[in-house]
Design a protein around this motif. Structure first.
Motif, mmCIF file in Angstrom:
data_model
loop_
_atom_site.group_PDB
_atom_site.id
_atom_site.type_symbol
_atom_site.label_atom_id
_atom_site.label_comp_id
_atom_site.label_asym_id
_atom_site.label_seq_id
_atom_site.Cartn_x
_atom_site.Cartn_y
_atom_site.Cartn_z
ATOM 1 N N ASP A 153 -19.510 -23.362 -18.798
ATOM 2 C CA ASP A 153 -18.169 -22.851 -19.277
ATOM 3 C C ASP A 153 -18.130 -21.195 -18.946
ATOM 4 O O ASP A 153 -19.105 -20.576 -18.454
ATOM 5 C CB ASP A 153 -18.093 -22.948 -20.969
ATOM 6 C CG ASP A 153 -19.257 -22.112 -21.540
ATOM 7 O OD1 ASP A 153 -18.807 -20.926 -21.719
ATOM 8 O OD2 ASP A 153 -20.360 -22.707 -21.635
ATOM 9 N N ALA A 154 -16.606 -20.794 -18.898
ATOM 10 C CA ALA A 154 -16.443 -19.242 -18.435
ATOM 11 C C ALA A 154 -17.177 -18.392 -19.481
ATOM 12 O O ALA A 154 -17.612 -17.335 -18.877
ATOM 13 C CB ALA A 154 -14.885 -19.145 -18.133
ATOM 14 N N MET A 172 -16.365 -17.742 -10.371
ATOM 15 C CA MET A 172 -15.697 -18.568 -9.425
ATOM 16 C C MET A 172 -14.936 -19.441 -10.568
ATOM 17 O O MET A 172 -15.884 -20.274 -11.181
ATOM 18 C CB MET A 172 -16.433 -19.202 -8.513
ATOM 19 C CG MET A 172 -15.458 -20.070 -7.674
ATOM 20 S SD MET A 172 -16.067 -20.269 -5.778
ATOM 21 C CE MET A 172 -17.524 -20.869 -5.854
ATOM 22 N N TYR A 173 -13.883 -19.407 -10.836
ATOM 23 C CA TYR A 173 -13.056 -20.169 -11.840
ATOM 24 C C TYR A 173 -12.453 -21.282 -10.895
ATOM 25 O O TYR A 173 -11.242 -20.923 -10.568
ATOM 26 C CB TYR A 173 -12.256 -19.561 -12.659
ATOM 27 C CG TYR A 173 -11.542 -19.862 -13.784
ATOM 28 C CD1 TYR A 173 -11.987 -19.552 -15.340
ATOM 29 C CD2 TYR A 173 -10.585 -20.707 -13.930
ATOM 30 C CE1 TYR A 173 -11.746 -20.030 -16.226
ATOM 31 C CE2 TYR A 173 -10.142 -21.415 -15.055
ATOM 32 C CZ TYR A 173 -10.458 -21.020 -16.350
ATOM 33 O OH TYR A 173 -10.143 -21.617 -17.501
ATOM 34 N N ASP A 174 -12.946 -22.539 -11.326
ATOM 35 C CA ASP A 174 -12.454 -23.604 -10.526
ATOM 36 C C ASP A 174 -11.576 -24.401 -11.681
ATOM 37 O O ASP A 174 -12.092 -24.912 -12.738
ATOM 38 C CB ASP A 174 -13.695 -24.387 -10.118
ATOM 39 C CG ASP A 174 -13.043 -25.599 -9.294
ATOM 40 O OD1 ASP A 174 -12.097 -26.310 -9.662
ATOM 41 O OD2 ASP A 174 -13.645 -26.105 -8.343
ATOM 42 N N CYS A 175 -10.407 -24.268 -11.497
ATOM 43 C CA CYS A 175 -9.396 -24.799 -12.610
ATOM 44 C C CYS A 175 -9.797 -26.354 -12.703
ATOM 45 O O CYS A 175 -9.677 -26.840 -13.955
ATOM 46 C CB CYS A 175 -7.933 -24.917 -11.837
ATOM 47 S SG CYS A 175 -7.451 -23.171 -12.025
ATOM 48 N N TYR A 176 -10.121 -27.271 -11.776
ATOM 49 C CA TYR A 176 -10.386 -28.544 -11.988
ATOM 50 C C TYR A 176 -11.466 -28.738 -12.667
ATOM 51 O O TYR A 176 -11.584 -29.525 -13.715
ATOM 52 C CB TYR A 176 -10.780 -29.233 -10.424
ATOM 53 C CG TYR A 176 -11.546 -30.597 -10.468
ATOM 54 C CD1 TYR A 176 -10.937 -31.757 -10.739
ATOM 55 C CD2 TYR A 176 -12.969 -30.457 -10.349
ATOM 56 C CE1 TYR A 176 -11.674 -32.728 -10.992
ATOM 57 C CE2 TYR A 176 -13.674 -31.697 -10.420
ATOM 58 C CZ TYR A 176 -13.001 -32.748 -10.679
ATOM 59 O OH TYR A 176 -13.647 -34.038 -10.871
ATOM 60 N N HIS A 177 -12.710 -27.936 -12.466
ATOM 61 C CA HIS A 177 -13.738 -28.137 -13.420
ATOM 62 C C HIS A 177 -13.622 -27.838 -14.840
ATOM 63 O O HIS A 177 -14.039 -28.390 -15.813
ATOM 64 C CB HIS A 177 -15.304 -27.227 -12.876
ATOM 65 C CG HIS A 177 -15.748 -27.844 -11.795
ATOM 66 N ND1 HIS A 177 -16.412 -28.968 -11.792
ATOM 67 C CD2 HIS A 177 -15.729 -27.331 -10.483
ATOM 68 C CE1 HIS A 177 -17.059 -29.148 -10.708
ATOM 69 N NE2 HIS A 177 -16.361 -28.382 -9.723
ATOM 70 N N MET A 178 -12.819 -26.635 -15.188
ATOM 71 C CA MET A 178 -12.791 -26.210 -16.291
ATOM 72 C C MET A 178 -11.616 -26.964 -17.152
ATOM 73 O O MET A 178 -11.789 -27.282 -18.342
ATOM 74 C CB MET A 178 -12.022 -24.696 -16.437
ATOM 75 C CG MET A 178 -12.869 -23.812 -15.721
ATOM 76 S SD MET A 178 -14.657 -23.582 -16.805
ATOM 77 C CE MET A 178 -15.586 -24.863 -15.909
ATOM 78 N N ALA A 179 -10.478 -27.858 -16.490
ATOM 79 C CA ALA A 179 -9.870 -28.683 -17.208
ATOM 80 C C ALA A 179 -10.595 -29.853 -17.537
ATOM 81 O O ALA A 179 -10.375 -30.329 -18.761
ATOM 82 C CB ALA A 179 -8.691 -29.146 -16.173
ATOM 83 N N ILE A 180 -11.600 -30.401 -16.782
ATOM 84 C CA ILE A 180 -12.342 -31.502 -17.072
ATOM 85 C C ILE A 180 -13.005 -31.088 -18.355
ATOM 86 O O ILE A 180 -13.496 -32.214 -19.090
ATOM 87 C CB ILE A 180 -13.060 -31.875 -15.906
ATOM 88 C CG1 ILE A 180 -12.470 -32.445 -14.769
ATOM 89 C CG2 ILE A 180 -14.298 -32.901 -16.498
ATOM 90 C CD1 ILE A 180 -11.558 -33.756 -14.950
ATOM 91 N N HIS A 192 -10.600 -14.183 -19.092
ATOM 92 C CA HIS A 192 -11.380 -13.855 -18.181
ATOM 93 C C HIS A 192 -11.289 -13.258 -16.972
ATOM 94 O O HIS A 192 -11.787 -12.862 -16.092
ATOM 95 C CB HIS A 192 -12.338 -15.134 -18.004
ATOM 96 C CG HIS A 192 -12.893 -15.766 -19.187
ATOM 97 N ND1 HIS A 192 -13.917 -15.282 -19.962
ATOM 98 C CD2 HIS A 192 -12.768 -16.786 -19.702
ATOM 99 C CE1 HIS A 192 -14.270 -15.928 -20.841
ATOM 100 N NE2 HIS A 192 -13.440 -17.162 -21.052
ATOM 101 N N LEU A 193 -9.900 -12.702 -17.026
ATOM 102 C CA LEU A 193 -9.464 -12.145 -15.473
ATOM 103 C C LEU A 193 -10.263 -11.205 -14.907
ATOM 104 O O LEU A 193 -10.578 -11.179 -13.864
ATOM 105 C CB LEU A 193 -8.010 -11.856 -15.605
ATOM 106 C CG LEU A 193 -7.231 -11.335 -14.442
ATOM 107 C CD1 LEU A 193 -7.275 -12.655 -13.311
ATOM 108 C CD2 LEU A 193 -5.874 -11.220 -14.852
#
Length: 268
Positions: A153-154, A172-180, A192-193
């Motif tokens: 998690d971020a 490195m914020y991967d939208c796929y991983h975070m959405a899962i 977190h920007l």
């Protein structure tokens, strides 16, 4: 400006890496990123980058013993020597090809001891990165695809960065991983920007081309840029039919949609 990069760890994998770089340029991507390019002479990679004019955004530290299920070394107890060698190897290669970042892979581990080891290895990576002029990334991964991975998690990623005390480490914020993992992508990226160094995307939940699934990336990617993210957006997806070229229709569709909806200028 929406700037898209092609992750050659998944795209055009049937080609040699220099040929894949040229394919990404022909498709209109504005940059490339890599996974584990170490079996390719960096001089050949650098030549292809120079010929196409594409920047390379980053690469990963090695996974370790893949046959044994390892997926990174840098949070593993008793593997500090291997982790340092992996970090040194990655930064040497990154410097040779002009890569902007190295993703330091934590690996499958848990607990406070693993966290301490990861923090210390990240401090080593930070020092090496400053010597080489290359920044450090860490990436939370989802537990469905990579069960047991240390960083998921971020919030934890950002806390670990703060703990290192280093100013050249980002998420490195991967939208796929975070959405899962159930994250709200818009609010998560906004929150977190300041700590995000790179953003990646792929369809949810199948990790295919980003033109279908649970996330409307044609709408989300401009929203990320509007929040103030100024970096590249990395297309890190697995082509559904195995052919990158056959699945590139999403790129033209996204461009048309961006132009028609709000006139957003896109450099893919």
């Amino acid at each position: 400006m929406i700037r898209l990069s092609a992750n050659l760890g998944f795209l055009w994998t049937e080609r040699s890496l220099p040929e894949a770089i040229h394919a990404a340029a022909r498709a209109g991507f504005a940059a490339v990123e890599l996974h584990w390019p170490y079996d390719v002479d960096p001089a050949l990679v650098r030549r292809a980058l120079d010929e196409t004019g594409l920047p390379v955004l980053g690469l990963n530290t090695v996974r370790g013993d893949v046959a044994a299920g390892e997926f990174g070394l840098c949070a593993l107890a008793g593997r500090e020597g291997d982790a340092h060698r992996a970090i040194d190897q990655a930064f040497d290669y990154a410097a040779a090809i002009g890569a902007a970042n190295v993703h330091v892979m934590a690996g499958k581990a848990s607990g406070d001891g693993a966290r301490r080891i990861f923090v210390e290895n990240l401090r080593h990576a930070s020092r090496v990165g400053k010597e080489k002029g290359v920044s450090v990334l860490i990436e939370p991964l989802n537990t469905r695809d990579v069960p047991g991975y240390f960083l998921t998690d971020a919030e934890t990623a950002r806390a670990i960065i703060d703990e290192t005390g280093c100013d050249n480490i980002r998420i490195m914020y991967d939208c796929y991983h975070m959405a899962i993992m159930g994250a709200d992508l818009v609010s998560g990226i906004q929150r977190h920007l300041p700590a995000i160094g790179h953003v990646q995307f792929a369809a949810v939940p199948d990790r295919g081309e980003p033109d279908r699934g649970e996330v409307d990336y044609a709408r989300l990617l401009p929203a990320i840029v509007e929040q103030g993210y100024a970096g590249f957006l990395g297309a890190e997806y697995k082509p559904r039919d195995g052919s990158t070229d056959a699945g590139l229709g999403w790129l033209a569709d996204f461009r048309r949609r961006w132009r028609s909806e709000d006139g957003t200028e896109a450099a893919s």
